[in-house]
Enzyme design. Sequence first.
Site, PDB file in Angstrom:
ATOM      1  N   HIS A   8       0.822  -1.219   0.000  1.00  0.00           N
ATOM      2  CA  HIS A   8       0.000   0.000   0.000  1.00  0.00           C
ATOM      3  C   HIS A   8       0.851   1.262   0.000  1.00  0.00           C
ATOM      4  CE1 HIS A   8       0.911  -1.246   4.073  1.00  0.00           C
ATOM      5  NE2 HIS A   8       0.761   0.006   4.476  1.00  0.00           N
ATOM      6  N   GLY A  65       7.344   1.259   1.555  1.00  0.00           N
ATOM      7  CA  GLY A  65       7.616   2.556   2.148  1.00  0.00           C
ATOM      8  C   GLY A  65       9.086   2.926   2.078  1.00  0.00           C
ATOM      9  N   THR A  66       9.936   1.992   2.495  1.00  0.00           N
ATOM     10  CA  THR A  66      11.380   2.241   2.512  1.00  0.00           C
ATOM     11  C   THR A  66      12.138   1.489   1.422  1.00  0.00           C
ATOM     12  OG1 THR A  66      11.696   0.363   3.988  1.00  0.00           O
ATOM     13  CG2 THR A  66      11.392   2.531   5.025  1.00  0.00           C
ATOM     14  N   GLY A  67      11.530   0.457   0.870  1.00  0.00           N
ATOM     15  CA  GLY A  67      12.222  -0.459  -0.033  1.00  0.00           C
ATOM     16  C   GLY A  67      12.932  -1.569   0.723  1.00  0.00           C
ATOM     17  N   ILE A  68      13.074  -1.397   2.022  1.00  0.00           N
ATOM     18  CA  ILE A  68      13.887  -2.343   2.808  1.00  0.00           C
ATOM     19  C   ILE A  68      13.144  -3.657   3.065  1.00  0.00           C
ATOM     20  CG2 ILE A  68      15.060  -2.722   5.004  1.00  0.00           C
ATOM     21  CD1 ILE A  68      15.549   0.340   5.098  1.00  0.00           C
ATOM     22  N   GLY A  69      11.896  -3.561   3.492  1.00  0.00           N
ATOM     23  CA  GLY A  69      11.127  -4.781   3.737  1.00  0.00           C
ATOM     24  C   GLY A  69      11.024  -5.621   2.474  1.00  0.00           C
ATOM     25  N   MET A  70      10.755  -4.969   1.364  1.00  0.00           N
ATOM     26  CA  MET A  70      10.660  -5.679   0.080  1.00  0.00           C
ATOM     27  C   MET A  70      11.993  -6.361  -0.245  1.00  0.00           C
ATOM     28  SD  MET A  70       7.783  -5.768  -1.498  1.00  0.00           S
ATOM     29  CE  MET A  70       6.274  -4.904  -1.988  1.00  0.00           C
ATOM     30  N   HIS A  97      27.800  -4.985 -11.296  1.00  0.00           N
ATOM     31  CA  HIS A  97      28.648  -5.830 -10.447  1.00  0.00           C
ATOM     32  C   HIS A  97      27.913  -6.935  -9.701  1.00  0.00           C
ATOM     33  CE1 HIS A  97      32.224  -2.763 -10.084  1.00  0.00           C
ATOM     34  NE2 HIS A  97      31.917  -3.057 -11.336  1.00  0.00           N
ATOM     35  N   HIS A 132      33.024 -10.652 -11.360  1.00  0.00           N
ATOM     36  CA  HIS A 132      31.786 -10.413 -10.610  1.00  0.00           C
ATOM     37  C   HIS A 132      30.889 -11.650 -10.624  1.00  0.00           C
ATOM     38  CE1 HIS A 132      33.090  -6.339 -10.253  1.00  0.00           C
ATOM     39  NE2 HIS A 132      33.164  -6.215 -11.571  1.00  0.00           N
TER      40      HIS A 132
HETATM   41  C1  RB5 Z   1       4.298  -0.053   5.611  1.00  0.00           C
HETATM   42  O1  RB5 Z   1       3.878   0.845   6.590  1.00  0.00           O
HETATM   43  C2  RB5 Z   1       5.809  -0.167   5.619  1.00  0.00           C
HETATM   44  O2  RB5 Z   1       6.234  -0.768   6.799  1.00  0.00           O
HETATM   45  C3  RB5 Z   1       6.299  -0.937   4.425  1.00  0.00           C
HETATM   46  O3  RB5 Z   1       5.831  -0.336   3.271  1.00  0.00           O
HETATM   47  C4  RB5 Z   1       7.792  -1.043   4.242  1.00  0.00           C
HETATM   48  O4  RB5 Z   1       8.389   0.217   4.321  1.00  0.00           O
HETATM   49  C5  RB5 Z   1       8.490  -2.045   5.021  1.00  0.00           C
HETATM   50  O5  RB5 Z   1       9.716  -2.201   4.916  1.00  0.00           O
END
Ligand code: RB5
Length: 140
Positions: A8, A65-70, A97, A132
């Site tokens: 979302h 939101g951050t790209g990190i969780g994904m 690389h 690489h």
């Molecule tokens: C959603 O609030 C947020 O946690 C998610 O999009 C993401 O940033 C997780 O890493």
Amino acid sequence: MIAIGSDHAGYPLKEDIKKYLEDSGIEYIDLGTNSEESCDYPVFADAVCKAVASGGCSLGILCCGTGIGMSMAANKHKGIRAAVCSDYFSAKYTRLHNDANVLCLGARVVGTGLAEELVGVFLTTDFEGGKHKRRIDMFE
Ligand code: RB5
């Protein structure tokens, strides 16, 4: 064919990137989500990574939101090398690389203009191979 997905928080950026891909003549498949209603990012990481790992799509793009969780969820998949990038140099060199095959973007971190630059260089830069490839083989 590029696979694209988001949760979302990444949904508005995903929609902007879709327009960019259309304007650039790049074919994509949108694997959701389809609104800003709260959802769980691993579901969409899974869908995009399966599309890339199966060979059906050459590269993937994931927005949260951050790209990190994904990126964390994506890198649990065999054969997926996901990189969260918020600068041009990293988006370019993770192709050159690391042979990254999934680009993760933080919709709350980068604006649409920068995201389009990151997507553009990620999709048009080829892996250098050579030493690489040896390094990737060491962790694959
Ligand atoms: C959603 O609030 C947020 O946690 C998610 O999009 C993401 O940033 C997780 O890493």
